[in-house]
Design an enzyme around this catalytic site. Structure first.
Site, PDB file in Angstrom:
ATOM      1  N   ARG A   3       0.863  -1.188   0.000  1.00 48.14           N
ATOM      2  CA  ARG A   3       0.000   0.000   0.000  1.00 48.14           C
ATOM      3  C   ARG A   3       0.896   1.234   0.000  1.00 48.14           C
ATOM      4  O   ARG A   3       1.745   1.375   0.881  1.00 48.14           O
ATOM      5  CB  ARG A   3      -0.895  -0.030   1.248  1.00 48.14           C
ATOM      6  CG  ARG A   3      -1.691   1.221   1.431  1.00 48.14           C
ATOM      7  CD  ARG A   3      -2.570   1.211   2.681  1.00 48.14           C
ATOM      8  NE  ARG A   3      -3.159   2.529   2.781  1.00 48.14           N
ATOM      9  CZ  ARG A   3      -3.114   3.317   3.848  1.00 48.14           C
ATOM     10  NH1 ARG A   3      -2.555   2.909   4.971  1.00 48.14           N
ATOM     11  NH2 ARG A   3      -3.642   4.515   3.810  1.00 48.14           N
ATOM     12  N   HIS A  30      -2.948  10.970   1.086  1.00 45.53           N
ATOM     13  CA  HIS A  30      -2.345  10.759   2.401  1.00 45.53           C
ATOM     14  C   HIS A  30      -1.757  12.109   2.828  1.00 45.53           C
ATOM     15  O   HIS A  30      -0.550  12.245   3.007  1.00 45.53           O
ATOM     16  CB  HIS A  30      -1.313   9.641   2.346  1.00 45.53           C
ATOM     17  CG  HIS A  30      -1.001   9.011   3.676  1.00 45.53           C
ATOM     18  ND1 HIS A  30      -1.138   7.662   3.928  1.00 45.53           N
ATOM     19  CD2 HIS A  30      -0.564   9.548   4.840  1.00 45.53           C
ATOM     20  CE1 HIS A  30      -0.772   7.405   5.179  1.00 45.53           C
ATOM     21  NE2 HIS A  30      -0.416   8.535   5.754  1.00 45.53           N
ATOM     22  N   GLU A  33      -7.151   8.232   6.712  1.00 47.53           N
ATOM     23  CA  GLU A  33      -7.385   8.869   8.005  1.00 47.53           C
ATOM     24  C   GLU A  33      -7.928  10.292   7.876  1.00 47.53           C
ATOM     25  O   GLU A  33      -7.268  11.265   8.287  1.00 47.53           O
ATOM     26  CB  GLU A  33      -6.100   8.868   8.843  1.00 47.53           C
ATOM     27  CG  GLU A  33      -5.542   7.484   9.100  1.00 47.53           C
ATOM     28  CD  GLU A  33      -4.316   7.497  10.008  1.00 47.53           C
ATOM     29  OE1 GLU A  33      -3.887   8.578  10.438  1.00 47.53           O
ATOM     30  OE2 GLU A  33      -3.798   6.399  10.286  1.00 47.53           O
ATOM     31  N   ASN A  54      -6.994   1.578  10.221  1.00 48.26           N
ATOM     32  CA  ASN A  54      -5.660   1.735  10.810  1.00 48.26           C
ATOM     33  C   ASN A  54      -5.813   1.661  12.318  1.00 48.26           C
ATOM     34  O   ASN A  54      -6.628   2.387  12.890  1.00 48.26           O
ATOM     35  CB  ASN A  54      -5.041   3.083  10.432  1.00 48.26           C
ATOM     36  CG  ASN A  54      -4.725   3.176   8.950  1.00 48.26           C
ATOM     37  OD1 ASN A  54      -4.859   2.192   8.217  1.00 48.26           O
ATOM     38  ND2 ASN A  54      -4.308   4.352   8.516  1.00 48.26           N
ATOM     39  N   TYR A  60      -3.673   1.429  16.109  1.00 49.65           N
ATOM     40  CA  TYR A  60      -2.417   1.470  16.874  1.00 49.65           C
ATOM     41  C   TYR A  60      -2.630   1.246  18.368  1.00 49.65           C
ATOM     42  O   TYR A  60      -1.802   0.616  19.022  1.00 49.65           O
ATOM     43  CB  TYR A  60      -1.712   2.815  16.653  1.00 49.65           C
ATOM     44  CG  TYR A  60      -1.172   2.944  15.238  1.00 49.65           C
ATOM     45  CD1 TYR A  60       0.107   2.532  14.914  1.00 49.65           C
ATOM     46  CD2 TYR A  60      -1.979   3.454  14.214  1.00 49.65           C
ATOM     47  CE1 TYR A  60       0.592   2.617  13.617  1.00 49.65           C
ATOM     48  CE2 TYR A  60      -1.509   3.546  12.918  1.00 49.65           C
ATOM     49  CZ  TYR A  60      -0.231   3.128  12.620  1.00 49.65           C
ATOM     50  OH  TYR A  60       0.245   3.211  11.326  1.00 49.65           O
ATOM     51  N   GLU A  84      -3.073  -0.307   8.303  1.00 51.48           N
ATOM     52  CA  GLU A  84      -1.860   0.130   9.011  1.00 51.48           C
ATOM     53  C   GLU A  84      -1.886  -0.421  10.409  1.00 51.48           C
ATOM     54  O   GLU A  84      -2.917  -0.378  11.087  1.00 51.48           O
ATOM     55  CB  GLU A  84      -1.793   1.662   9.157  1.00 51.48           C
ATOM     56  CG  GLU A  84      -1.305   2.412   7.977  1.00 51.48           C
ATOM     57  CD  GLU A  84      -1.249   3.911   8.238  1.00 51.48           C
ATOM     58  OE1 GLU A  84      -0.987   4.339   9.390  1.00 51.48           O
ATOM     59  OE2 GLU A  84      -1.492   4.655   7.276  1.00 51.48           O
TER      60      GLU A  84
HETATM   61  O1  IFM Z   1       2.862   7.713  10.108  1.00 53.46           O
HETATM   62  C1  IFM Z   1       1.491   7.682  10.324  1.00 53.46           C
HETATM   63  C2  IFM Z   1       0.747   7.518   9.021  1.00 53.46           C
HETATM   64  O2  IFM Z   1       1.065   8.505   8.109  1.00 53.46           O
HETATM   65  C3  IFM Z   1      -0.738   7.561   9.266  1.00 53.46           C
HETATM   66  N1  IFM Z   1      -1.130   6.643  10.296  1.00 53.46           N
HETATM   67  C4  IFM Z   1      -0.381   6.650  11.525  1.00 53.46           C
HETATM   68  C5  IFM Z   1       1.097   6.545  11.232  1.00 53.46           C
HETATM   69  C6  IFM Z   1       1.899   6.539  12.555  1.00 53.46           C
HETATM   70  O3  IFM Z   1       1.651   7.694  13.279  1.00 53.46           O
END
Ligand code: IFM
Length: 470
Positions: free
Chosen positions: A80, A124, A169, A301, A303, A370
């Site tokens: 990606r 992006h 995002e 995405n 985290y 992500e």
């Molecule tokens: O680096 C970023 C990415 O550009 C978008 N999602 C989160 C990642 C980590 O912060």
């Protein structure tokens, strides 16, 4: 039961890595590219750590053959990456730039020659500066320009690219960019940030039409999705006030996107969340029909989870309030490891998020587009980064995706963020997310232990479920 070293995913599951144009390409003033809002923001004193910029980044623009060779060696099925709007259509409107299109043409061909499927993100965060000067995402015209750029890109690459992600995002664009002010363009606004969110959704819908029309014109089809950073939000206590705080945050972070996209409605609790800021002045009849056309997939995405409690407004004067001032306050999650982003590591939150979304919405197939961690990487005496924490993070989150699949969520793939260490926005270069180390002095790439672990996971998956590793 301890997480296995190499989690088992369903047959047909796809592995990939993800990157973004401004974070890796460099060559900011080459090949006809013009400045984006991030070039401007990086040059604004005090905005980005140490005044760093994406001017050179990982120099992927020149070194993409080496990076694609690393992907091939890794064995991923998918890669990606994003195309840069100011490279393909400098200034955001007017004629396309043949040099920009040629670059992505070469990248796509090289990926296909390596047996890797390209998954292209169109936005992006690198909005052409001229469009920001004309109002940016606050303006409806930006959504129209975006659809034109999508068509130009699809007309050139769509004979080989079948999976498209319109936006990455949009929460960060609308709210971190126009309300928190920690991302370009660095604004701190109320209603205009909500207008930006709406225009991003509209841009998605208009672009989705163009992507499909471009494919149809050549007798094919395009798979169109959008990538959202959806938060797993939890109340600090069981109090009604904290639960109401989470309800407002669900709207700010998740429902503002998911409800129009998947239900064809605006979130029910907008008034409770934003009061008179959400005046709807930026909406037109028919917008929801454009936005809510079927998605072929949803990119998520993920985290970390976020714990919140109820709080007073940051800004007492309603006329000066930003769109993120929704009377919540983040509470630190104790007792778990935090990465160098200071993000808590709670992999089960990914399973819970996916299962919960699946219960609440009629979800299309999902990809984790992500997931990864920034760690305090040290180069060992052998010249290699032995990043055991990153391996544990990836292993446990991929296992969390597998657990969601076992519970019936139609999740088709998991992309590691990121292939390379790269420009981490306002943090600059000292937050390293890559499974390949980049030495920013020499631009030399060195795979970390996590790269070898991921390669072995992909190899074992192929062995278990048949077929080659890539
Ligand atoms: O680096 C970023 C990415 O550009 C978008 N999602 C989160 C990642 C980590 O912060």
């Amino acid at each position: 039961m301890p997480t296995p070293d190499f989690p088992d995913l369903p047959a047909g599951f796809r592995f990939g890595t993800a990157t973004a144009a401004y974070q890796i390409e460099g060559a900011a003033a080459e090949g006809g590219r013009t400045p984006s809002i991030w070039d401007t923001y990086c040059r604004t004193p005090g905005k980005v750590a140490r005044g760093e910029t994406g001017d050179v980044a990982c120099d992927h623009y020149h070194r993409y053959p080496e990076d694609i060779a690393l992907l091939k060696e890794l064995g991923v099925q998918d890669y990606r990456f994003s195309t840069a709007w100011p490279r393909i259509r400098p200034g955001g409107s007017g004629p396309a730039n043949p040099e920009g299109l040629d670059f992505y043409d070469r990248v796509v061909d090289a990926l296909l020659a390596a047996g890797i499927d390209p998954v292209v993100t169109l936005y992006h965060w690198d909005l052409p500066q001229e469009l920001e000067d004309a109002g940016g995402w606050r303006s409806r015209a930006t959504a129209e320009r975006f659809a034109e750029y999508a068509r130009i890109t699809a007309d050139r690459l769509g004979d080989r690219v079948t999976r498209w992600i319109t936006l990455n995002e949009p929460t960060c664009t609308a709210f971190v960019g126009y309300a928190v002010g920690r991302h370009a363009p660095g604004a701190r606004e109320g209603t205009p940030a909500l207008a930006a969110a709406h225009h991003l959704l509209l841009a998605h819908g208009l672009a989705a039409r163009e992507l499909r029309a471009s494919a149809a014109a050549r007798g094919g089809t395009a798979e169109v999705g959008i990538t959202l950073n959806l938060d797993r939000l939890l109340p600090a206590t069981g109090s009604a006030a904290d639960r109401a705080a989470v309800d407002r945050a669900e709207t700010l972070h998740n429902r503002v996107w998911l409800d129009p996209l998947l239900r064809g409605t605006y979130p029910a609790n907008e008034a409770e969340t934003w009061g008179e800021l959400a005046d709807g002045s930026y909406r037109r009849d028919g917008d929801l029909d454009v936005i809510g056309q079927p998605l072929d997939f949803l990119g998520i995405n993920f985290y970390r989870p976020v714990v919140l409690r109820d709080a007073p407004h940051d800004e007492p004067d309603p006329r000066r309030r930003t769109a993120v001032d929704i009377r919540t306050e983040e509470v630190r999650i104790e007792g778990v490891r935090h990465t160098t982003m200071d993000w808590p590591v709670v992999p089960a939150a990914l399973t819970d998020l996916l299962v919960d979304l699946d219960e609440r919405y009629d979800l299309p197939p999902v990809y984790i587009t992500e997931n990864g961690s920034a760690e305090d990487d040290r180069v060992g005496p052998d010249g290699v980064v032995h990043d055991t924490d990153r391996i544990a993070y990836l292993r446990d989150h991929i296992a969390a995706t597998a657990a969601a699949a076992e519970k019936g969520v139609d999740v088709r793939g998991h992309f590691v963020w990121s292939l390379l260490d790269n420009f981490e926005w306002a943090y600059g270069y000292d937050r390293r997310f890559g499974i390949v180390r980049v030495d920013y002095d020499t631009l030399e790439r060195t795979p970390k232990d996590s790269y070898r672990w991921f390669r072995e996971l992909i190899r074992r998956h192929a062995e278990r479920h048949g077929g080659a590793a890539s």
